[in-house]
Design a protein around this motif. Structure first.
Motif, mmCIF file in Angstrom:
data_model
loop_
_atom_site.group_PDB
_atom_site.id
_atom_site.type_symbol
_atom_site.label_atom_id
_atom_site.label_comp_id
_atom_site.label_asym_id
_atom_site.label_seq_id
_atom_site.Cartn_x
_atom_site.Cartn_y
_atom_site.Cartn_z
ATOM 1 N N SER A 156 34.854 21.424 40.255
ATOM 2 C CA SER A 156 35.617 20.968 41.411
ATOM 3 C C SER A 156 36.023 22.177 42.236
ATOM 4 N N LEU A 157 36.379 21.958 43.470
ATOM 5 C CA LEU A 157 36.862 23.042 44.327
ATOM 6 C C LEU A 157 38.117 23.656 43.730
ATOM 7 N N LYS A 158 39.005 22.812 43.195
ATOM 8 C CA LYS A 158 40.253 23.288 42.613
ATOM 9 C C LYS A 158 39.985 24.248 41.450
ATOM 10 N N THR A 159 39.032 23.890 40.578
ATOM 11 C CA THR A 159 38.703 24.740 39.437
ATOM 12 C C THR A 159 38.104 26.054 39.890
ATOM 13 N N ASP A 160 37.209 26.010 40.867
ATOM 14 C CA ASP A 160 36.569 27.226 41.358
ATOM 15 C C ASP A 160 37.569 28.172 42.010
ATOM 16 N N VAL A 161 38.504 27.628 42.759
ATOM 17 C CA VAL A 161 39.539 28.469 43.387
ATOM 18 C C VAL A 161 40.395 29.109 42.310
ATOM 19 N N LEU A 162 40.742 28.340 41.263
ATOM 20 C CA LEU A 162 41.551 28.871 40.164
ATOM 21 C C LEU A 162 40.823 30.010 39.464
ATOM 22 N N VAL A 163 39.534 29.814 39.191
ATOM 23 C CA VAL A 163 38.745 30.859 38.525
ATOM 24 C C VAL A 163 38.646 32.091 39.413
ATOM 25 N N PHE A 164 38.387 31.887 40.689
ATOM 26 C CA PHE A 164 38.229 32.990 41.642
ATOM 27 C C PHE A 164 39.487 33.853 41.685
ATOM 28 N N LEU A 165 40.651 33.216 41.794
ATOM 29 C CA LEU A 165 41.912 33.949 41.885
ATOM 30 C C LEU A 165 42.285 34.603 40.558
ATOM 31 N N THR A 166 42.056 33.890 39.450
ATOM 32 C CA THR A 166 42.390 34.429 38.138
ATOM 33 C C THR A 166 41.519 35.619 37.786
ATOM 34 N N THR A 167 40.275 35.620 38.290
ATOM 35 C CA THR A 167 39.362 36.726 38.016
ATOM 36 C C THR A 167 39.950 38.056 38.495
ATOM 37 N N PHE A 168 40.580 38.052 39.658
ATOM 38 C CA PHE A 168 41.182 39.280 40.176
ATOM 39 C C PHE A 168 42.267 39.793 39.228
ATOM 40 N N LYS A 169 43.054 38.896 38.661
ATOM 41 C CA LYS A 169 44.101 39.285 37.705
ATOM 42 C C LYS A 169 43.458 39.872 36.451
ATOM 43 N N LYS A 170 42.407 39.233 35.950
ATOM 44 C CA LYS A 170 41.743 39.710 34.737
ATOM 45 C C LYS A 170 41.148 41.099 34.950
ATOM 46 N N VAL A 171 40.544 41.301 36.117
ATOM 47 C CA VAL A 171 39.932 42.594 36.418
ATOM 48 C C VAL A 171 41.004 43.665 36.552
ATOM 49 N N PHE A 172 42.114 43.331 37.221
ATOM 50 C CA PHE A 172 43.190 44.296 37.446
ATOM 51 C C PHE A 172 43.788 44.770 36.123
ATOM 52 N N PHE A 173 44.004 43.825 35.183
ATOM 53 C CA PHE A 173 44.602 44.187 33.900
ATOM 54 C C PHE A 173 43.555 44.500 32.837
ATOM 55 N N ARG A 174 42.269 44.447 33.239
ATOM 56 C CA ARG A 174 41.151 44.780 32.349
ATOM 57 C C ARG A 174 41.210 43.991 31.060
ATOM 58 N N GLU A 175 41.388 42.688 31.173
ATOM 59 C CA GLU A 175 41.521 41.829 30.002
ATOM 60 C C GLU A 175 40.170 41.304 29.540
ATOM 61 N N GLY A 176 39.904 41.353 28.221
ATOM 62 C CA GLY A 176 38.715 40.736 27.645
ATOM 63 C C GLY A 176 37.403 41.387 28.020
ATOM 64 N N ILE A 177 37.422 42.681 28.369
ATOM 65 C CA ILE A 177 36.192 43.356 28.767
ATOM 66 C C ILE A 177 35.187 43.381 27.618
ATOM 67 N N SER A 178 35.676 43.621 26.414
ATOM 68 C CA SER A 178 34.770 43.694 25.271
ATOM 69 C C SER A 178 35.487 43.252 24.012
ATOM 70 N N GLN A 179 34.702 43.034 22.946
ATOM 71 C CA GLN A 179 35.303 42.718 21.677
ATOM 72 C C GLN A 179 35.924 43.983 21.095
ATOM 73 N N GLU A 180 36.936 43.828 20.283
ATOM 74 C CA GLU A 180 37.627 44.975 19.701
ATOM 75 C C GLU A 180 36.650 45.847 18.920
ATOM 76 N N GLY A 181 36.641 47.146 19.236
ATOM 77 C CA GLY A 181 35.800 48.091 18.525
ATOM 78 C C GLY A 181 34.372 48.155 19.012
#
Length: 201
Positions: A165-190
């Motif tokens: 849905s448009l709502k889901t895509d907008v949520l993913v788009f905006l949340t992606t910027f937060k994830k990139v900024f805080f570098r969350e989940g880039i890789s598995q531990e180790g």
């Protein structure tokens, strides 16, 4: 209507604007990786897309091609260059995929395109992830990215396919910027990258 028509229009428009705005960064990173990787700034690899059709994804090359004494590639962590590590952590390696979006191979939002050899390992539910164009970012990426298990990642991918849905895509788009900024989940531990999928993990 959104899934079949409007989403593709948004993809093309956003990708075009993104390439224009990010062109200075694109040029700088290309030059830096050109010298770091002996003249090879880009990584091109076959991936399955919509309806499992194979296309060639374009990314910045963050790892060199160094081998051991027997000619075998070193581990991902050992081949990750300093500039490559920065590019990966800031997700700048994804920028060239905007070209794939313009071509229609990919979408801005969708399940991440994986390796062709995984196709034979999917069960029927997991295979649903190929009913839409793969994305630069997606529902699984904003809910854990590489830090979650393959099983959980596929569950999130299938949920997205069944609830586009448009709502889901907008949520993913905006949340992606937060994830990139805080570098969350880039890789598995180790690990520098997620472990390969073997059909069971």
């Amino acid at each position: 209507m959104y899934k079949n028509y409007i989403k593709r229009l948004f993809d093309f428009t956003i990708a075009l604007i993104g390439i224009i705005i990010l062109s200075p960064i694109f040029i700088i990173v290309t030059i830096g990786l050109y010298f770091a990787n002996q003249g090879k700034p880009f990584f091109v690899q076959a991936r399955p897309g919509l309806n499992e059709k194979i296309f060639h994804i374009i990314k910045f090359k963050t790892m060199n091609d160094k081998t051991d004494a027997h000619g075998n590639l070193l581990s991902d962590a050992e081949r990750l260059t300093p500039i490559g590590g920065f590019v990966r952590k800031t997700s700048l390696d994804e920028i060239p995929q905007l070209i794939n979006v313009l071509k229609g191979d990919m979408s801005i939002i969708g399940p991440r395109p994986l390796l062709p050899q995984y196709l034979s390992l999917y069960n029927e539910t997991q295979r649903k992830r190929h009913q839409v164009r793969p994305g630069i970012t997606g529902w699984a990426q904003v809910n854990g990215r590489n830090a979650i298990s393959w099983q959980k990642k596929f569950e999130l991918d299938v949920w997205y396919v069944e609830n586009i849905s448009l709502k889901t895509d907008v949520l993913v788009f905006l949340t992606t910027f937060k994830k990139v900024f805080f570098r969350e989940g880039i890789s598995q531990e180790g690990q520098a990258t997620i472990e390969p999928f073997n059909g069971h993990n």
